[in-house]
Design a protein around this motif. Structure first.
Motif, PDB file in Angstrom:
ATOM      1  N   GLU A 175       5.770  -0.169 -11.794  1.00 39.84           N
ATOM      2  CA  GLU A 175       5.849  -0.137 -13.243  1.00 39.84           C
ATOM      3  C   GLU A 175       6.791  -1.212 -13.771  1.00 39.84           C
ATOM      4  OE1 GLU A 175       5.298   0.777 -17.166  1.00 39.84           O
ATOM      5  OE2 GLU A 175       4.123   1.404 -15.413  1.00 39.84           O
ATOM      6  N   ALA A 176       7.926  -1.412 -13.102  1.00 45.37           N
ATOM      7  CA  ALA A 176       8.919  -2.370 -13.583  1.00 45.37           C
ATOM      8  C   ALA A 176       8.414  -3.804 -13.493  1.00 45.37           C
ATOM      9  CB  ALA A 176      10.208  -2.226 -12.787  1.00 45.37           C
ATOM     10  N   GLY A 177       7.543  -4.094 -12.530  1.00 45.48           N
ATOM     11  CA  GLY A 177       7.102  -5.469 -12.351  1.00 45.48           C
ATOM     12  C   GLY A 177       5.679  -5.746 -12.765  1.00 45.48           C
ATOM     13  N   ARG A 178       5.036  -4.798 -13.455  1.00 46.10           N
ATOM     14  CA  ARG A 178       3.597  -4.948 -13.696  1.00 46.10           C
ATOM     15  C   ARG A 178       3.258  -6.088 -14.636  1.00 46.10           C
ATOM     16  NH1 ARG A 178       1.506  -1.901 -18.284  1.00 46.10           N
ATOM     17  NH2 ARG A 178       3.239  -1.091 -19.529  1.00 46.10           N
TER      18      ARG A 178
ATOM     19  N   VAL B  55      15.692  -4.328 -11.113  1.00 45.77           N
ATOM     20  CA  VAL B  55      16.392  -3.171 -10.549  1.00 45.77           C
ATOM     21  C   VAL B  55      16.858  -2.243 -11.671  1.00 45.77           C
ATOM     22  CG1 VAL B  55      18.413  -2.454  -9.223  1.00 45.77           C
ATOM     23  CG2 VAL B  55      17.063  -4.433  -8.471  1.00 45.77           C
ATOM     24  N   ARG B  56      17.367  -2.812 -12.768  1.00 44.48           N
ATOM     25  CA  ARG B  56      17.818  -1.962 -13.881  1.00 44.48           C
ATOM     26  C   ARG B  56      16.652  -1.212 -14.510  1.00 44.48           C
ATOM     27  NH1 ARG B  56      21.532  -6.428 -15.060  1.00 44.48           N
ATOM     28  NH2 ARG B  56      20.046  -7.251 -16.572  1.00 44.48           N
ATOM     29  N   ARG B  57      15.508  -1.867 -14.623  1.00 48.46           N
ATOM     30  CA  ARG B  57      14.323  -1.178 -15.165  1.00 48.46           C
ATOM     31  C   ARG B  57      13.931  -0.003 -14.261  1.00 48.46           C
ATOM     32  NH1 ARG B  57       9.929  -5.765 -17.181  1.00 48.46           N
ATOM     33  NH2 ARG B  57      11.211  -6.694 -18.842  1.00 48.46           N
ATOM     34  N   MET B  58      13.967  -0.244 -12.961  1.00 47.71           N
ATOM     35  CA  MET B  58      13.646   0.837 -12.033  1.00 47.71           C
ATOM     36  C   MET B  58      14.664   1.970 -12.152  1.00 47.71           C
ATOM     37  SD  MET B  58      12.527  -1.254  -8.589  1.00 47.71           S
ATOM     38  CE  MET B  58      12.320   0.277  -7.681  1.00 47.71           C
TER      39      MET B  58
END
Length: 532
Positions: free
Chosen positions: A271-274, A241-244
């Protein structure tokens, strides 16, 4: 509200089945003698003021609502090109995505047939009930009322925020099961004979529901395919969530995320979870302990025998789960080139001593490093906890292994391959993507038949779990019973001691003698697959 099927005189198709629900009547279709209802809302659209909130009942409607087509699918990113070739994932636009489908051989309150409720997989980020492999006609043909469910995915369903309740996607599943309890009699089903079944993330979800006090009494039997009860450490979800939030330049709150365009949110999620993968870990969405719906780690609760003791279980895996995660992206070849370094990285991932990978090498002398790594991580994440679950529910558990190798080169008996056989849909083009042409119909007959028998009687057709560890193997040589086929590997993990908890699995990190962090980063390249 009318009970059971009624006929609508103003219908363009007056012979179509019409059934009343607590919220209004729905008109389905007769297809090959079966009544099929698609896109029935079980909760209100989860957007606007309801975004990131627990589900609420749908607004009642007047007249007869058409249920001839699949309803909207929850927001989700597409698969990468490599996986899109193998895995179908249709998108149906619209907000009313908390919907379900029903296939029934005999609509009406008098039938009281067994019910099977399907919860799809997809790493809690992809998938839907509209995938053609999940067509319920074979179950209804065999006397079962079949229900398949959509639920919120990714950040919408499993994001963790300081200003919103956790696990809204799991709460959706609970709401769908409550709809089944309250409505399925009108479609010919028996609410006291419900079997819930799911694969991968769907099975993980069922593991949480098995241990949840709020789900008690909603189902009598459960099938966990290639997914074990687990929870994700809360900070691991927060990191996604923080990356997003950083990418979107908004606060990491539900209020801020609710104001973001839906498409932009999905792009940021992708993108955050790739780089997340079952083999190398990484931040990912998952079910978390919330003190209410999930009061504690479900594996701990179930392994202690204090939960779901009255629920019969059918649990199992495929022989080469890891090949779907590794083969399509070329990660299989990279791991083979890394050799001992890859094994050291897997040891760090699984927090095990050197005797474990050494034992796997001895047990599988012809296996390359990638297959050893894959089996090691699969056992850590999947087979060890499922053995533990079967031991805790001995005499009420049946265990299987799917061993037929795909006709697609490199995939072997990979993750998700068994689905076309369970649903008896091996002939549909979407199933052939993963299985290749010429999948044996006889094996589909055997496997689908076992699932139906389990739903009807609680006995799929082979002995329940006991000290000899009987496992029904569905393979190219025909189904057969094997005693303790994985016992040698399980002993390397000290099976009989407590299995690792979700927090312990998430906390796995390289030790001083493990692979360098640079190696782990090299394995987390774009395209590495999350848990399907």
């Amino acid at each position: 509200m009318a009970e059971g099927p009624v006929r609508a005189g103003d219908s363009a198709g007056p012979e179509d089945p019409v059934v009343g629900t607590p919220y209004g009547a729905v008109r389905g279709r007769y297809e090959n003698g079966l009544a099929v209802f698609r896109g029935i809302p079980y909760a209100a659209p989860p957007f606007g003021p309801r975004r990131f909130r627990p589900p609420v009942p749908p607004e009642p409607w007047t007249g007869v609502r058409d249920a001839g087509a699949f309803g909207p699918t929850p927001p989700k990113p597409p698969y990468s090109e490599a996986f899109a070739k193998l895995l179908a994932d249709p998108v149906v636009p619209g907000d009313d995505c908390l919907n379900l489908n029903v296939w029934t051989p005999e609509p009406g309150p008098g039938a009281r047939l067994p019910v099977m409720v399907w919860i799809h997989g997809g790493a809690l980020t992809r998938g839907s009930s509209a995938i053609p492999v999940y067509d319920g006609r074979s179950f209804a043909r065999d006397g079962v009322v079949f229900v398949s469910v959509n639920y919120r995915l990714g950040v919408e369903g499993f994001g963790l925020f300081p200003d919103a309740p956790a696990n809204p996607g799991l709460r959706d599943q609970l709401a769908a099961l409550e709809w089944v309890r309250d409505s399925i009699t009108r479609f010919g089903g028996d609410p006291d004979r419900v079997t819930v079944f799911g694969e991968s993330a769907g099975a993980i979800s069922i593991g949480a529901l098995l241990a949840s006090p709020r789900a008690r009494g909603l189902f009598r039997r459960a099938v966990l395919q290639s997914g074990a009860p687990e929870v994700t450490e809360r900070d691991k979800v927060r990191r996604v969530v923080r990356r997003m939030a950083a990418r979107l330049r908004v606060p990491a709150t539900a209020r801020a995320f609710a104001a973001v365009d839906r498409g932009a949110l999905i792009e940021a999620q992708a993108e955050a979870g790739r780089r997340a993968s079952p083999v190398v870990g990484g931040p990912a969405f998952g079910i978390v302990v919330d003190g209410e719906l999930v009061p504690r780690d479900p594996l701990e609760a179930l392994a202690e025998g204090g939960a779901a003791q009255d629920v019969a279980l059918l649990i199992g895996w495929t022989s080469e789960e890891h090949r779907l995660w590794l083969a399509p992206t070329g990660l299989l070849e990279r791991l083979n080139r890394l050799g001992p370094v890859a094994l050291a990285a897997a040891r760090a991932r699984c927090r095990c001593g050197p005797e474990v990978p050494r034992g796997y090498r001895l047990a599988r002398p012809g296996a390359g490093p990638a297959d050893l790594v894959g089996q090691l991580v699969t056992d850590f994440l999947l087979r060890v906890p499922l053995h533990r679950l079967a031991d805790a529910h001995r005499a009420r558990s049946h265990v299987y292994e799917f061993a037929w190798p795909s006709n697609v080169p490199g995939l072997g008996a990979c993750h998700a391959l068994e689905l076309g056989f369970v649903f008896d849909t091996v002939g549909v083009p979407e199933a052939e993507r993963l299985a290749g042409p010429g999948a044996p119909q006889s094996l589909a007959d055997e496997m689908h038949g076992a699932w139906v028998r389990f739903a009807v009687t609680g006995d799929p057709g082979w002995p329940a779990w006991d000290a000899t560890h009987p496992v029904r193997v569905f393979g190219s040589g025909g189904p057969g019973l094997v005693r303790g086929p994985r016992d040698r590997e399980m002993a390397l993990w000290g099976h009989g001691a407590p299995a690792p908890t979700g927090a312990e699995r998430d906390a796995a990190s390289p030790g001083p003698d493990a692979a360098p962090r640079t190696v782990v980063r090299r394995l987390r390249r774009p395209g590495a697959m999350r848990r399907i």
